[in-house]
Motif scaffolding. Structure first.
Motif, PDB file in Angstrom:
ATOM      1  N   TYR A  84     -35.090   0.206  30.963  1.00  0.00           N
ATOM      2  CA  TYR A  84     -34.815  -0.902  30.041  1.00  0.00           C
ATOM      3  C   TYR A  84     -33.331  -0.865  29.724  1.00  0.00           C
ATOM      4  CZ  TYR A  84     -35.754  -4.023  26.078  1.00  0.00           C
ATOM      5  OH  TYR A  84     -35.791  -5.090  25.204  1.00  0.00           O
ATOM      6  N   LEU A 141     -28.913   5.080  19.773  1.00  0.00           N
ATOM      7  CA  LEU A 141     -28.167   3.963  20.361  1.00  0.00           C
ATOM      8  C   LEU A 141     -28.817   2.686  19.854  1.00  0.00           C
ATOM      9  CD1 LEU A 141     -26.056   3.120  22.808  1.00  0.00           C
ATOM     10  CD2 LEU A 141     -28.173   2.541  23.950  1.00  0.00           C
ATOM     11  N   TRP A 147     -32.823  -3.653  19.351  1.00  0.00           N
ATOM     12  CA  TRP A 147     -33.675  -2.558  19.821  1.00  0.00           C
ATOM     13  C   TRP A 147     -32.838  -1.283  19.824  1.00  0.00           C
ATOM     14  CZ3 TRP A 147     -31.548  -0.372  24.155  1.00  0.00           C
ATOM     15  CH2 TRP A 147     -30.787  -1.197  24.991  1.00  0.00           C
ATOM     16  N   MET A 149     -32.732   3.273  20.756  1.00  0.00           N
ATOM     17  CA  MET A 149     -33.291   4.430  21.463  1.00  0.00           C
ATOM     18  C   MET A 149     -32.680   5.695  20.868  1.00  0.00           C
ATOM     19  SD  MET A 149     -33.036   3.398  25.459  1.00  0.00           S
ATOM     20  CE  MET A 149     -31.342   3.021  25.766  1.00  0.00           C
ATOM     21  N   TRP A 153     -27.751  12.753  25.494  1.00  0.00           N
ATOM     22  CA  TRP A 153     -26.643  12.595  26.450  1.00  0.00           C
ATOM     23  C   TRP A 153     -26.036  13.951  26.757  1.00  0.00           C
ATOM     24  CZ3 TRP A 153     -26.473   7.709  28.047  1.00  0.00           C
ATOM     25  CH2 TRP A 153     -26.785   6.665  27.174  1.00  0.00           C
ATOM     26  N   THR A 178     -14.677  -1.335  33.309  1.00  0.00           N
ATOM     27  CA  THR A 178     -15.741  -0.915  34.234  1.00  0.00           C
ATOM     28  C   THR A 178     -15.330  -1.262  35.660  1.00  0.00           C
ATOM     29  OG1 THR A 178     -17.491  -1.237  32.609  1.00  0.00           O
ATOM     30  CG2 THR A 178     -18.152  -1.434  34.898  1.00  0.00           C
ATOM     31  N   TYR A 199     -15.921  -5.934  33.081  1.00  0.00           N
ATOM     32  CA  TYR A 199     -16.385  -5.692  31.713  1.00  0.00           C
ATOM     33  C   TYR A 199     -15.315  -4.846  31.018  1.00  0.00           C
ATOM     34  CZ  TYR A 199     -19.955  -4.648  28.096  1.00  0.00           C
ATOM     35  OH  TYR A 199     -20.663  -4.554  26.941  1.00  0.00           O
TER      36      TYR A 199
END
Ligand code: MTE
Length: 328
Positions: A84, A141, A147, A149, A153, A178, A199
């Motif tokens: 996701y 995060l 949403w 999580m 890391w 990026t 990005y």
């Protein structure tokens, strides 16, 4: 980003339980499989389309709650963290990064550091993976789409990286870019994309030097899967997830605030600071709560959002005297 706020329920596959993960890691350690012995083989395999990431890393474990380096909250299962994702270079569907990011070549890789530094130069993949003290940090995060999580890391502080290049007196901001490689990034070839690639993201110098600001090279003990930003990404846990730019190839230190992707696209909705704040709503939705993954239609797992994503004690000082509803 906003279009996809009403997302379908997430499959809550918990194939790798936390216990299994810990046991396996202990086993790998005992077998002496570390970054130096197994890394390069696995990373070069990714260039040929094999499953991404996967090499064991050698690291210590942060346990310092007072610094915000560790939370005991339930970790989001590996399968949800890697299935996701937001990585628009590969498409806008949450499953696109997992589906297509294996096409990205992550070895060889280098980050070029330029601008207001005394010693501009490059860091190569090996420097990133073995040239810094790696530490596991368990962070929340929180995506601007509401949403969230909890991810273990593995990485090192961005400040440690920047210090090596000796920022000068003119260093007030840090800009990140990026990789932009249309041949391997189908999302950048899409006619419907309105993003001006590559990005881009940015931080104020004091934010960049803050000990919580992490350059992540792994998650769940192994090198980053491509879809999560291999081989190296930023993680700024008190800011909305879009600040945590993936697959970084360039860091530019500068005097003036740099332009950033989401701010350039929609300045009324996405600001440069993007600090998590339940009191400052997105113009089109509330930021008061979040769905903690795994989340389903019937068990949405909705929890209150916290100021600075729960890192207020560590970072509030950086924004003293600022109007957070104006500098969103
Ligand atoms: N970095 C790049 N290069 N491209 C992106 O589309 N998406 C951002 C951020 N970094 C993005 C990116 C957003 S919106 C979020 S929420 C996080 O990555 C998601 O990280 P994850 O997919 O590893 O959970």
């Amino acid at each position: 980003m906003a279009k996809r706020y009403f997302v379908p329920p997430i499959p809550s596959s918990e194939i790798t339980s936390e216990g299994a993960y810990l046991n396996r890691r202990q086993f790998m350690r005992a077998a002496g499989l570390t970054a130096s012995t197994s890394l390069m083989g696995s990373l070069s395999a990714t260039a040929h389309g094999a499953p991404t990431g996967g090499a064991e890393l050698e690291y210590s474990q942060a346990t310092d709650n007072s610094q915000g380096f560790y939370t005991a909250e339930k970790q989001t299962p590996f399968d949800d963290v890697t299935a996701y994702c937001n990585f628009y270079e590969f498409g806008t569907d949450k499953g696109d990064p997992e589906r297509y990011a294996h096409n990205m070549t992550v070895d060889p890789w280098s980050i070029e550091v330029t601008g207001a530094v005394s010693k501009p130069g490059k860091l190569h993949l090996e420097d990133l993976l073995t040239g810094f003290e790696l530490e596991e940090r368990v962070y929340r995060l929180r995506c601007v789409e509401a949403w969230s999580m909890v991810v273990p890391w593995v990485g090192f502080s961005l400040g440690d990286l920047l210090k090596r290049f000796e920022p000068t007196g003119k260093a007030r901001f840090v800009a990140f870019e990026t990789l932009y490689k249309p041949s391997e990034m189908r999302g950048t070839r899409s006619f419907t994309s309105t993003i001006d690639w590559p990005y881009r993201e940015g931080l104020r110098m004091d934010e960049a030097m803050h000990p919580l600001t992490l350059m992540a090279v792994g998650l769940y003990g192994k090198t980053l899967p491509n879809q999560n930003g291999a081989p190296v990404r930023l993680v700024v846990p008190w800011k909305y997830g879009f600040k945590s730019i993936k697959s970084i190839v360039r860091i530019h230190v500068l005097e003036r605030q740099p332009q950033t992707t989401w701010e350039m696209m929609q300045p009324s909705e996405y600001g440069f600071y993007a600090n998590v704040n339940p009191q400052v709503n997105h113009p089109r939705w509330s930021q008061a709560t979040e769905r903690r993954l795994p989340s389903t239609l019937f068990r949405p797992n909705r929890i209150p959002t916290r100021l600075f994503n729960g890192y207020e004690e560590q970072v509030a000082e950086l924004y003293k005297g600022m109007d957070l509803s104006r500098d969103y």
